[in-house]
Scaffold this motif. Structure first.
Motif, mmCIF file in Angstrom:
data_model
loop_
_atom_site.group_PDB
_atom_site.id
_atom_site.type_symbol
_atom_site.label_atom_id
_atom_site.label_comp_id
_atom_site.label_asym_id
_atom_site.label_seq_id
_atom_site.Cartn_x
_atom_site.Cartn_y
_atom_site.Cartn_z
ATOM 1 N N ALA A 8 0.833 -1.201 0.000
ATOM 2 C CA ALA A 8 0.000 0.000 0.000
ATOM 3 C C ALA A 8 0.869 1.252 0.000
ATOM 4 O O ALA A 8 0.477 2.272 -0.555
ATOM 5 C CB ALA A 8 -0.943 -0.004 1.195
ATOM 6 N N VAL A 76 -0.634 -1.880 6.065
ATOM 7 C CA VAL A 76 -0.976 -1.608 7.458
ATOM 8 C C VAL A 76 -2.489 -1.458 7.575
ATOM 9 O O VAL A 76 -3.175 -1.266 6.581
ATOM 10 C CB VAL A 76 -0.268 -0.332 7.995
ATOM 11 N N GLY A 78 -5.967 -0.638 10.641
ATOM 12 C CA GLY A 78 -6.434 -0.309 11.978
ATOM 13 C C GLY A 78 -6.932 -1.575 12.653
ATOM 14 O O GLY A 78 -7.610 -2.394 12.033
ATOM 15 N N PHE A 166 -10.759 6.299 5.950
ATOM 16 C CA PHE A 166 -9.729 6.110 6.971
ATOM 17 C C PHE A 166 -10.430 6.230 8.321
ATOM 18 O O PHE A 166 -10.945 7.294 8.669
ATOM 19 C CB PHE A 166 -8.616 7.157 6.821
ATOM 20 N N VAL A 167 -10.524 5.165 9.062
ATOM 21 C CA VAL A 167 -11.307 5.153 10.301
ATOM 22 C C VAL A 167 -10.434 5.649 11.455
ATOM 23 O O VAL A 167 -9.437 5.012 11.812
ATOM 24 C CB VAL A 167 -11.851 3.742 10.602
ATOM 25 N N VAL A 190 -9.329 -3.068 9.976
ATOM 26 C CA VAL A 190 -9.991 -2.272 8.937
ATOM 27 C C VAL A 190 -8.926 -1.580 8.091
ATOM 28 O O VAL A 190 -7.928 -1.086 8.615
ATOM 29 C CB VAL A 190 -10.991 -1.268 9.561
ATOM 30 N N GLU A 191 -9.136 -1.610 6.777
ATOM 31 C CA GLU A 191 -8.220 -0.934 5.851
ATOM 32 C C GLU A 191 -9.007 -0.524 4.610
ATOM 33 O O GLU A 191 -10.229 -0.496 4.657
ATOM 34 C CB GLU A 191 -6.986 -1.820 5.565
ATOM 35 N N GLU A 193 -8.241 -1.422 0.989
ATOM 36 C CA GLU A 193 -7.985 -2.029 -0.330
ATOM 37 C C GLU A 193 -8.317 -3.520 -0.450
ATOM 38 O O GLU A 193 -8.739 -3.993 -1.516
ATOM 39 C CB GLU A 193 -6.495 -1.876 -0.719
ATOM 40 N N ARG A 212 -1.537 -7.691 7.186
ATOM 41 C CA ARG A 212 -1.542 -6.273 7.567
ATOM 42 C C ARG A 212 -0.932 -6.144 8.951
ATOM 43 O O ARG A 212 -1.314 -6.862 9.889
ATOM 44 C CB ARG A 212 -2.973 -5.736 7.617
ATOM 45 N N PHE A 226 2.208 7.933 12.097
ATOM 46 C CA PHE A 226 1.937 6.917 11.084
ATOM 47 C C PHE A 226 3.216 6.586 10.326
ATOM 48 O O PHE A 226 3.568 5.428 10.139
ATOM 49 C CB PHE A 226 0.844 7.433 10.141
HETATM 50 N N1 SAH Z 1 -0.857 8.784 5.554
HETATM 51 C C1 SAH Z 1 -0.748 7.918 4.410
HETATM 52 C C2 SAH Z 1 -2.108 7.698 3.860
HETATM 53 C C3 SAH Z 1 -2.424 6.297 3.805
HETATM 54 S S1 SAH Z 1 -4.115 6.048 3.979
HETATM 55 C C4 SAH Z 1 0.185 8.508 3.415
HETATM 56 O O1 SAH Z 1 0.677 9.581 3.674
HETATM 57 O O2 SAH Z 1 0.421 7.880 2.381
HETATM 58 C C5 SAH Z 1 -4.057 4.732 5.087
HETATM 59 C C6 SAH Z 1 -3.553 3.439 4.528
HETATM 60 O O3 SAH Z 1 -3.369 2.558 5.600
HETATM 61 C C7 SAH Z 1 -4.540 2.787 3.596
HETATM 62 O O4 SAH Z 1 -3.819 2.118 2.592
HETATM 63 C C8 SAH Z 1 -5.311 1.809 4.495
HETATM 64 O O5 SAH Z 1 -5.474 0.568 3.860
HETATM 65 C C9 SAH Z 1 -4.443 1.647 5.732
HETATM 66 N N2 SAH Z 1 -5.030 1.956 7.054
HETATM 67 C C10 SAH Z 1 -4.298 1.998 8.186
HETATM 68 N N3 SAH Z 1 -5.069 2.316 9.249
HETATM 69 C C11 SAH Z 1 -6.323 2.476 8.779
HETATM 70 C C12 SAH Z 1 -7.559 2.838 9.401
HETATM 71 N N4 SAH Z 1 -7.639 3.100 10.708
HETATM 72 N N5 SAH Z 1 -8.660 2.946 8.611
HETATM 73 C C13 SAH Z 1 -8.569 2.695 7.285
HETATM 74 N N6 SAH Z 1 -7.428 2.361 6.646
HETATM 75 C C14 SAH Z 1 -6.300 2.234 7.374
#
Ligand code: SAH
Length: 252
Positions: A8, A76, A78, A166-167, A190-191, A193, A212, A226
């Protein structure tokens, strides 16, 4: 028998890319695919991009243009299941789209015209991935999780829920979990993709497995540190587990 390894995030992909012999860069559909060999196996590395539609496009290109015969996803997520804490690893047994709802036309979560809500991962590939996770994390040592003051990682096997969100709110996370449970589904993570990749792999009959690393508990802290987490924990874990997975597959 080309294996696709989807990540990802760029930081996670970097360590994997260094392992490729003779890497060739191919551009398709706005994505960069890296083709090469890893311990003698043909592999294609690619970033899924974020969200279900983007991940579905990436998977479709992998199958149609690169003729991959199996797909492995590392990323990764949640943690939402009880006892699934930051730094743990979840190997997916199946995926569901937590934001799919065509009720009353179809039961909640059911993918219309598929007659199902969940897509199973391939049992053989997932068993190999689980074994690789156990061996890989045992090899990787404890300085990675210690660097972020985390407990030793546990490895879980279970359902992962995907959605275009994004939860990062405990109320949203617990409502999502309660609604899924009410329909008989117990999510661990939870993610954004995995369910899309699982559905495309199902359509083509291509075996799929996913892991994950838990980066957050889908609460208000979810966005904090993060990148530190990805660099210091998730990326070394992905490299350790995928290296072990490739070793197991090549019988070395
Ligand atoms: N901050 C990251 C954005 C990634 S979005 C950046 O700068 O690139 C978050 C990514 O992590 C997604 O690919 C998703 O699959 C996963 N993810 C991790 N924690 C998550 C959460 N709490 N809810 C949803 N997706 C989450």
């Amino acid at each position: 028998m080309t294996l696709a390894i989807m990540s990802a995030l760029l930081d996670e992909q970097r360590g994997l890319l260094e392992q490729l012999t003779n890497p060739q860069r191919v551009r398709r559909a706005g994505r960069t695919f890296w083709c090469g060999q890893w311990v003698g196996q043909e592999v294609v590395l690619v970033l899924s991009k974020v969200g279900k539609v983007a991940a579905a496009t990436t998977t479709t290109v992998l199958v149609e243009a690169f003729d991959v015969k199996s797909v492995l996803f590392t990323g990764v997520a949640g943690g939402v299941g009880a006892g699934v804490k930051v730094g743990d690893v979840v190997v997916a047994e199946a995926f569901i789209q937590h934001d799919l709802n065509s009720a009353p036309l179809f039961p909640r979560y059911e993918v219309p015209l598929y007659g199902r809500a969940t897509f199973d991962c391939d049992p053989v590939l997932s068993a190999q991935l689980l074994e690789a996770a156990q061996l890989g994390l045992a090899n990787v040592g404890d300085h990675f999780h210690r660097s972020l003051l985390l407990e030793a990682p546990r490895i879980h096997l279970g359902l992962i829920a995907s959605g275009d969100q994004f939860v990062c709110d405990p109320a949203v996370a617990s409502l999502m979990r309660a609604d899924l449970q009410a329909a008989g589904h117990e999510p661990m993570a939870v993610e954004m993709e995995g369910a899309a990749v699982a559905q495309v792999c199902h359509d083509y009959g291509v075996p799929f497995a996913a892991m994950r690393t838990i980066s957050d508990r889908a609460d208000v802290q979810a966005h904090l540190d993060f990148s530190a987490f990805v660099n210091q924990v998730a990326s070394p874990y992905a490299l350790a587990v995928v290296s072990q997975f490739i070793k197991l597959r090549s019988g070395r």
